[in-house]
Design an enzyme around this catalytic site. Structure first.
Site, PDB file in Angstrom:
ATOM      1  N   CYS A   1     -80.101  -7.415  55.789  1.00 22.26           N
ATOM      2  CA  CYS A   1     -78.727  -6.941  55.883  1.00 22.26           C
ATOM      3  C   CYS A   1     -78.377  -6.773  57.352  1.00 22.26           C
ATOM      4  CB  CYS A   1     -78.578  -5.615  55.148  1.00 22.26           C
ATOM      5  SG  CYS A   1     -76.894  -4.964  55.157  1.00 22.26           S
TER       6      CYS A   1
ATOM      7  N   HIS B   1     -75.208  -8.663  46.552  1.00 18.24           N
ATOM      8  CA  HIS B   1     -75.560  -7.801  47.687  1.00 18.24           C
ATOM      9  C   HIS B   1     -74.305  -7.102  48.224  1.00 18.24           C
ATOM     10  CE1 HIS B   1     -77.905  -6.837  51.432  1.00 18.24           C
ATOM     11  NE2 HIS B   1     -76.668  -6.784  51.922  1.00 18.24           N
ATOM     12  N   GLU B   2     -73.230  -7.866  48.391  1.00 18.08           N
ATOM     13  CA  GLU B   2     -71.995  -7.283  48.940  1.00 18.08           C
ATOM     14  C   GLU B   2     -71.337  -6.333  47.942  1.00 18.08           C
ATOM     15  OE1 GLU B   2     -72.065  -7.608  51.953  1.00 18.08           O
ATOM     16  OE2 GLU B   2     -73.249  -9.430  52.097  1.00 18.08           O
TER      17      GLU B   2
ATOM     18  N   HIS C   1     -72.852  -3.065  48.339  1.00 15.96           N
ATOM     19  CA  HIS C   1     -72.216  -2.344  49.462  1.00 15.96           C
ATOM     20  C   HIS C   1     -70.951  -1.630  49.001  1.00 15.96           C
ATOM     21  CE1 HIS C   1     -74.336  -3.039  53.220  1.00 15.96           C
ATOM     22  NE2 HIS C   1     -74.515  -4.315  52.913  1.00 15.96           N
TER      23      HIS C   1
END
Length: 137
Positions: free
Chosen positions: A86, A127-128, A131
């Site tokens: 990241c 993954h985003e 976030h």
């Protein structure tokens, strides 16, 4: 405008709010910042540039694609363990990912879209989206 990358885990751990069309400048800045880090980054969420809104940008066919308020409609395929890095955090970590995603999102003109993503692009999107939920891998 290219923005500085946020590395504070406390800020990155906050869930993001829904984006509105007033947040389009954030989407543009996110896309610019992703392009600036293209040699070592495949996607970014708005909280990585200090904006806690549900906007992500990922490379699709070498072009940044902005997804506003993305929602997973369906996750398919085998679940696998990925080793991910990241831009906001040092090192790599393991995360469970699906091979295929069907998403609903708004584009930069506010139009609602639905699209399927596979493989590495699906992994980056997951993954985003983590976030956006304040989940750090």
């Amino acid at each position: 405008m290219i923005r500085e990358i946020v590395t504070d885990p406390i800020l990155l751990s906050r869930p993001s709010r829904e984006a509105t069309m007033e947040d389009l400048t954030i989407a543009a800045d996110l896309k610019d910042t992703l392009r600036a880090h293209a040699d070592h980054c495949a996607g970014m969420a708005a909280n990585m540039i200090g904006q806690s809104v549900r906007v992500i940008a990922v490379f699709v066919a070498d072009q940044p694609l902005v997804l506003i308020n993305p929602q997973i409609i369906k996750a398919e395929g085998r679940k696998y363990t990925a080793e991910e890095g990241c831009l906001s955090l040092p090192g790599t970590r393991r995360a469970q990912r699906f091979e295929k995603l069907q998403l609903r999102y708004q584009d930069e003109q506010g139009r609602i879209k639905q699209r399927t993503f596979n493989g590495f692009t699906a992994q980056v999107i997951q993954h985003e989206l983590d976030h956006c939920e304040g989940i750090l891998i």
